[in-house]
Design a protein around this motif. Structure first.
Motif, mmCIF file in Angstrom:
data_model
loop_
_atom_site.group_PDB
_atom_site.id
_atom_site.type_symbol
_atom_site.label_atom_id
_atom_site.label_comp_id
_atom_site.label_asym_id
_atom_site.label_seq_id
_atom_site.Cartn_x
_atom_site.Cartn_y
_atom_site.Cartn_z
ATOM 1 N N GLN A 834 16.371 1.873 25.174
ATOM 2 C CA GLN A 834 15.236 2.010 24.244
ATOM 3 C C GLN A 834 15.555 3.023 23.137
ATOM 4 O OE1 GLN A 834 11.948 2.644 27.190
ATOM 5 N NE2 GLN A 834 10.985 0.954 26.092
ATOM 6 N N ARG A 835 16.286 4.073 23.507
ATOM 7 C CA ARG A 835 16.611 5.084 22.481
ATOM 8 C C ARG A 835 17.474 4.488 21.368
ATOM 9 N NH1 ARG A 835 16.829 8.758 26.891
ATOM 10 N NH2 ARG A 835 19.057 8.433 27.163
ATOM 11 N N GLY A 837 17.141 1.522 20.319
ATOM 12 C CA GLY A 837 16.373 0.499 19.617
ATOM 13 C C GLY A 837 16.044 -0.728 20.427
ATOM 14 N N GLY A 838 16.525 -0.788 21.657
ATOM 15 C CA GLY A 838 16.226 -1.934 22.504
ATOM 16 C C GLY A 838 14.738 -2.065 22.761
#
Lengths: 1086, 332
Positions: A834-835, A837-838
């Motif tokens: 997630q970090r 950009g996922g």
């Protein structure tokens, strides 16, 4: 009738003629010593006035059963008339019975004989009992099923009859069959069987030798307690014999005329070969089955115009001489008679001194045949009609191997011979065999050791009966069974697939035998956690100290235990590895093993152990694209074992309960099949579902497809499966003919296109929150997968193990259904994902340690089929709206009913599209549980690639496309349930070139090259399907013809001309199946 | 609330902002989100940017901002409090998780607010946090409030935390200190028919004394055991109660080491009382549906008398109920 059978039958008739000598004792009405001598145990002659008497004087009197009668029209005076019984109209057994006495169970050798005059309807019977004292003519592991003897006529697979005897030996039984027998209605025939008390069965028809079978290591039969029945079976299973029976005699010992003769057996090995097979040979066994030595002689062998002679040494009584007759498989495909004759013996040309069989040489198949497996058994003609490449066979006598304690012959020699014939016949039909082996299941049920079955902590049987598969005895037996099959049948090329223990892990359970507890301790370094009671795991809500954020340590004791249990601890995966190793022990490189249903387990790698292929059963209802979801789960499982491949099975059967449960009260509301078969439990999959399911799985890189439910594909005798839709079979036939055969070699060469969307099936959530699809394709995990498909996303299913091994760098979107509980390492990886950009898509159950980007709440499990689909498609539309600002699909569809999926070879895309637009039809639609009727549809498919040319590989033509922005747009129309396969290449195909040398000689190898042109000199970076037709000088199709895959547009063939091929001009015609362009090369054969 | 209606409720909440997002230029939201992700690398210096992200038109951007703020911890407290009042339930959830990690926050106060949140997911998150906290009177009060929640999932979690009955039982045959053969000297099957039955969707039957021996169950429906309750027309997942009186004969002669009630299968959890005395539970989660179990009732059973058997059953998925036989076993 098969040629071999004709020959055998003809031989028997000829022999009968030779033996029609008045001196033969069996031709006489038995009197005096032949009727009441010491060797006679019982004799029934049915003479008028004393029909029921035992003429031997031993008091084995008869009583009639059912409608059987005494008849005055016997072979010698009176006789017994028996009947074929139709269970639909009567329920009484027929024939005549005498009560059991010890003397009717001979202690050693014995001879059974009788005269039979068949009725015409005998030709319609599959089994007709002549004499039965055994009751069970099929294998059954019960003492009462394995005593005494039975003699019956049995339908041979080619339509004729064989005389079959079964003998009981206490723990098990053996079977022996004669050569095919020709019986004429209304003509008396003498049938006899002798058993020497030491393992040898012999058959005689009208005094002529009709075959011998040796049962190794057998002695006297085990006496039983059943009455002796003439003309029917002991039990009333309607085995009555349609005919008149006379002079039935049971004697001690093998009578002189029933003691054997010289025999030439050509059936012990193979008689069907593929061209250019190495070391091809027919095994000829010359047996001296007499009581005297056979003097040395010569044997002449004639095959394909060549004759050779060699010496046969003197053979002692009972000895055999084996002769290997090489077969020149360099000959062109065809049928070649093999004749074998013994020369130089007294009475040369006598029965048994000559034998013949037709040897068949088959054209080799082009490489890359795509398996279409009938998961079940059918007859070869109808299997061939549909286009199946395999069906299931049974080749194992487990008791035999268990008793041997090591690899041995998988079957009794007599049974091997009959199976060999079947396997040869399959090869000739192009239907390969898949042997089904289940040693663990068998040993658990029959091994006689309580340690072979699972127990709970208290030592009580653990729920459903399931083998403690990790027991060393079972592991060893698994190898032995595999090795026995390999050693016995490995030389048959038609046998190239094995199914290992189907549907076995559904019934597994935690088990607590000492050896299992010890194994766990050794593997884990600690005892099995006390909370572990169920195989399903331990719900976190029952664990007082479970972390609030639902993140467990990677080395959590419960998680470690369950990981071990599902990978190794329950024993099945290691056992399958053992079976696989045994099956491969003779070195067959083309032999493959598979296990199914492989994902009816939690999401942890290893299911199936070392098998080559895993598969899964899936029912297509309510939404047939769920086949794709199940297939994706299989690929996730196979990822854990490099090299393991995936096949996919579609159930031809539909559960009535899931599709059409209640019979409409009013007959006018019923479908046609409901009127005809109102009590059907399983019905046939709807044709449009068959289509969709087919395309859905083919759009994944599967290595074969399977179908289960022969009884729903064709009318059959299976009690539960009913044939309720004849159109389904035709659809499958069409799909195999139009898609699988021509494109199969290509499909096997085209990998998947890596995707950037992953769907996590979380093992930790399954163990601690009871989640998981377990392969049933109806859980929320599966429904969310459908949502993704309808949103034109191409998800790859991944496990926790994928994340730990591979990370998440290759993905942009991670979908997390039912991911309540995660391990620390997985959480860390997702946070890192997630970090960078996922995007995480999840539901309301997501582990609190992760914050989702998009929420898709659980839905779609309520209501009628159209309502559920509408809810799921609405979720798909919503998901598109939320996701699209952040994510661009490579392939897209403007119509959610048309599901795209892409496979890719280098720069060439293989775009599949499945039309899922459906409504309720008149088959099961009135039940509102399944929309089974496909509807036409239209879609614009989009591919985000720089450009290219689009070809429809099924229609073999170019498809128009346009550009919109940076995407290609392909408008397509679809028929009901239809699928498409489009090949999109960088450059257009300009043509195809075929080259061959101008001249060649017979016996020479002719190189042929095929090149698909993308430019003047270049070929496409694509796998292009190609059809090759080789025509010999006479214009007949020759070896080499078939479908191929031109990898990178190139294909090289070698035509191995036969020494007897036709001379003249040969032609090689080539058609590439993308644009349909053709080319031809010719060469002269001298 | 059924799954599909939950879906519709969430959709309704999300549709406005989604419509706004859909009207944007392609890639604009992605660019803004990427900017937040890049800014987060600057640590607390990114706070204004991230806080601004909470106001973004696109909910995914808002959620990204909330997550990044939660990662920042204490410096982001004010921003997280702003997120806590976001119209987007996912942002509120993320903010709540972030706030609960901060020592300076009035956790109980926020959890109390959370129990009034419109989002089931937020309320569920709050209950899960409450369950793991030291059980003070105020926490107990909050859990009791949650036990009356409209959503069964929330209710179930709170009820479980408040459930007052528990007894550790080791059946005679599983006692490690019992080194003797155990024989069943008498087996008394419980009748399959004639049970009283009531659904307990609010999971508060015990508060209504349904387990007590003299509770009047005459108004309850009748049902048979040895089959799922769905067979009796109850298409239902949740808690339900079975009650029945049985006649027990006189005590058998000789030594009796234990009397146990044996259940061959309850789908999926069970709590049992004999004559109002709590005798134990079979509570291993959904996996318990096919597991036989026994509970010691030596002290609760009355010989030669009418005995009241009460079984509370929880089923969370598929079929439910006492679907296999029950019996009383006398052990020696």
């Amino acid at each position: 009738m098969h040629t071999r059978q004709i020959l055998a039958a003809a031989g028997l008739l000829a022999l009968a003629g030779l033996h029609a000598q008045p001196a033969a004792p069996w031709q006489q009405e038995y009197r005096d010593a032949e009727a009441s001598g010491d060797h006679v145990i019982a004799l029934w002659q049915f003479d008028t006035g004393k029909e029921a008497e035992d003429a031997s004087g031993h008091g084995h009197g008869l009583a009639l059963r059912g409608r059987s009668v005494w008849s005055p029209e016997g072979r010698f005076g009176g006789c017994l008339e028996s009947f074929r019984v139709d269970p639909k109209v009567e329920d009484k057994p027929v024939g005549a019975t005498t009560r059991d006495r010890d003397t009717l169970s001979p202690e050693g050798a014995f001879t059974l004989e009788l005269w039979l005059k068949p009725k015409a309807e005998l030709a319609e019977q599959s089994t007709a009992f002549l004499i039965d004292k055994k009751f069970f003519h099929y294998a059954k592991d019960e003492p009462r099923a394995n005593t005494d003897y039975a003699l019956y006529l049995q339908r041979h697979r080619d339509g004729g009859l064989v005389l079959t005897a079964t003998l009981g030996f206490g723990k098990d039984s053996v079977w022996a069959s004669s050569k095919p027998v020709t019986l004429e209605a209304g003509r008396w025939v003498h049938l006899a069987y002798s058993y020497d008390g030491a393992g040898t069965s012999r058959f005689y028809v009208d005094g002529a030798y009709a075959g011998r079978v040796v049962h190794e290591g057998r002695g006297a039969i085990t006496p039983g307690t059943n009455p002796l029945i003439i003309g029917d079976r002991v039990g009333s299973s309607y085995g009555g014999c349609a005919g008149w029976i006379d002079q039935v005699r049971l004697c001690r010992g093998v009578l002189p005329w029933a003691g054997g003769q010289v025999d030439i057996n050509l059936r012990s090995g193979r008689t069907v070969f593929e061209r250019l097979e190495k070391d091809a040979a027919v095994e000829v066994v010359i047996s001296n089955d007499t009581v005297r030595p056979l003097p040395s002689c010569r044997v002449r062998v004639e095959l394909a115009g060549r004759s050779q002679e060699e010496a046969v040494p003197e053979l002692a009584a009972g000895a055999a001489h084996r002769l290997r007759v090489p077969v020149d498989t360099g000959l062109k495909p065809g049928q070649y008679p093999l004749r074998v004759a013994l020369l130089g013996l007294p009475g040369e040309g006598a029965p048994g001194h000559e034998a013949g069989v037709d040897i068949r040489i088959l054209a080799r198949r082009p490489p890359g045949r795509f398996p279409v497996v009938m998961w079940g058994s059918g007859d070869l003609e109808r299997l061939e009609y549909v286009g199946f490449t395999h069906h299931i066979v049974h080749l194992v006598d487990y008791r035999r191997i268990w008793d041997a304690g090591k690899p041995t012959l998988a079957l009794d020699p007599g049974a091997i011979e009959s199976r060999a014939e079947v396997l040869d016949e399959q090869l000739a039909h192009g239907i390969d065999a898949c042997v089904y082996v289940f040693p663990g299941r068998w040993a658990a049920e029959n091994g006689g050791n309580p340690e072979y079955l699972r127990v709970d902590r208290a030592g009580k049987p653990a729920g459903r009966e399931n083998a403690s598969a990790s027991h060393p005895d079972l592991q060893r037996f698994g190898y032995d069974v595999g090795a026995s099959v390999a050693q016995t049948f490995g030389k048959f090329p038609a046998l190239n697939l094995a199914l290992v223990h189907s549907e076995i892990r559904d019934g597994t359970a935690l088990s607590f035998h000492d050896f299992e507890v010890k194994a766990a301790r050794e593997a884990l370094g600690s005892d099995i956690p006390r909370e572990a009671i169920s195989k399903s795991g331990v719900h976190y809500s029952t664990l007082p100290t479970f972390p609030a954020d639902r993140v467990v340590a990677d080395d959590d004791p419960l998680l470690r235990f369950y990981t071990w249990f599902w990978k190794d601890g329950d024993g099945w995966n290691p056992l399958h590895t053992q079976v696989d190793a045994g099956l491969k022990s003779t070195g067959r490189s083309d032999f493959r093993t598979f296990f199914d249903p492989a994902v009816r387990v939690p999401s942890v790698w290893g299911s199936g152990g070392g098998v080559d292929v895993i598969s899964q059963w899936t029912y297509s209802y309510p939404d047939p694209i769920k086949i794709g979801q199940a297939t994706d789960e299989l690929f996730a499982m196979a990822d854990g074992r490099p090299g393991q491949e995936v096949m996919k099975m579609t159930q031809v059967i539909w559960y009535r309960s899931g599709t059409a449960p209640e019979l409409p009260a009013d007959e006018k509301d019923r479908a046609a099949w409901e009127k005809e078969i109102p009590d059907a439990k399983f019905i046939t999959i709807a044709p449009d579902h068959m289509r969709e399911a087919f395309w859905s799985k083919l759009s994944r890189p599967v290595r074969g497809i399977m179908y289960h439910g022969w009884g729903s594909l064709y009318p059959a005798t299976h009690a539960g499966y009913r044939h309720t839709n004849p159109q389904t079979r035709e659809v499958l036939k069409e799909l195999v003919a139009q898609v699988v055969r021509p494109l199969g070699p290509t499909l096997l060469q085209v990998p998947d296109r890596p995707t950037d969307v992953a769907l996590l099936e979380s093992f930790s959530s399954q163990i601690f929150a009871g989640r998981g699809s377990h392969g049933w394709s109806n859980s929320w995990e599966a429904r969310l997968h459908l949502i993704l498909q309808w949103a034109s996303l191409q998800p790859r299913v991944i496990y926790d193990e994928h994340i730990r091994r591979d990370g998440l760098d290759q993905y942009k979107v991670l979908v997390m259904p039912n991911c309540d509980v995660l391990t620390a390492s997985v959480v860390e990886a997702i946070k890192a994902f997630q970090r960078r950009g996922g995007l995480v898509i999840a539901d309301e159950f997501l582990c609190p340690a992760i914050s989702p980007d998009i929420v898709v709440p659980t839905c779609g499990d309520q209501g009628e089929a159209h309502e559920r689909k509408a809810v799921l498609q609405a979720a798909a539309a919503q998901l598109r709206q939320e996701l699209d600002p952040f994510y661009r699909r490579y392939a897209d569809s403007d119509n959610p009913e048309v599901v795209p999926r892409v496979r890719r070879y280098v720069t060439t895309d293989y775009l599949f599209a499945v039309n899922d637009y459906r409504t309720y039809g008149d088959y099961v639609g009135h039940h509102r549980k399944v929309m089974e009727k496909g509807l036409p549809s239209r879609a614009e498919l989009t591919l985000h690639r720089r450009g290219g040319t689009v070809y429809d590989l099924v229609a073999h033509r170019e498809v128009p496309s346009t550009r919109r922005g940076d995407a290609m747009v392909i408008p397509l129309d679809f028929g009901p349930g239809d699928g498409r396969l489009l090949m999109v290449t960088d450059d257009p195909i300009r043509g195809v070139v075929c080259r061959a040398p101008g001249r060649a000689s017979r016996g020479q190898a002719v190189p042929v090259s095929v090149r698909v042109r993308a430019g003047l000199m270049s070929t496409p970076r694509a796998v292009v399907p190609v059809e090759v037709t080789v025509l010999d000088a006479a214009g007949a199709p020759a070896e080499g013809s078939g479908y191929y895959a031109a990898v990178d547009g190139r294909l090289g063939l070698t035509l191995d001309l036969a020494s007897n091929d036709a001379v003249g001009t040969w032609r090689v015609r080539v058609r590439e199946l993308a644009s349909g362009q053709q080319a031809e090369a010719q060469f002269q054969v001298d | 609330m059924r799954a599909s209606s939950r879906w519709l409720a969430v959709c309704t909440g999300l549709s406005l902002s989604v419509a706004v997002a859909a009207a944007e230029a392609p890639g604009a939201a992605a660019t803004r989100r990427q900017a937040l992700l890049e800014a987060a690398g600057r640590g607390a210096a990114a706070l204004p940017v991230l806080q601004g992200g909470l106001k973004d038109a696109n909910p995914v951007v808002q959620r990204t901002a909330a997550r990044l703020l939660a990662d920042l911890g204490a410096p982001a407290q004010a921003a997280l409090l702003e997120g806590w009042s976001s119209p987007d339930p996912v942002v509120r959830q993320t903010a709540l998780k972030g706030l609960l990690k901060l020592e300076a926050v009035d956790a109980e106060g926020i959890l109390g607010q959370a129990l009034d949140d419109s989002s089931n997911a937020v309320r569920m998150l709050a209950v899960e946090a409450l369950v793991r906290r030291p059980r003070t009177a105020s926490i107990e009060t909050l859990l009791q409030k949650a036990a009356g929640d409209d959503d069964d999932t929330v209710r179930a979690q709170a009820s479980r935390a408040l459930w007052p009955f528990h007894r550790d039982v080791t059946p005679l045959r599983e006692r490690p200190d019992w080194d003797h053969e155990v024989a069943v000297v008498q087996s008394l099957p419980l009748p399959a028919e004639g049970w009283r039955f009531a659904l307990d969707p609010r999971r508060d039957g015990h508060l209504k004394k349904w387990h007590e021996a003299d509770f009047d169950d005459s108004a309850w429906a009748t049902i048979a055991i040895e089959q799922a309750w769905e067979k009796a027309g109850h298409t239902y997942d949740g808690v339900a109660w079975y009650r029945r009186q049985i006649e027990v004969p006189a005590r058998p002669e000789g030594v009796i080491n234990a009397v146990e009630i044996a259940c061959d299968g309850v789908d999926e959890c069970a709590w049992i009382w004999v004559n109002g005395v709590y005798v134990g539970q079979h509570d291993i989660g959904p996996a318990g549906w096919e597991k036989a179990f026994t509970l010691d009732i030596t002290d609760a059973l009355r010989w030669g008398a009418t005995n009241q058997i009460t079984v509370r059953v929880l089923d969370s998925t598929f079929a439910g109920g006492i679907w296999k036989p029950m019996r009383i076993e006398v052990l020696r």
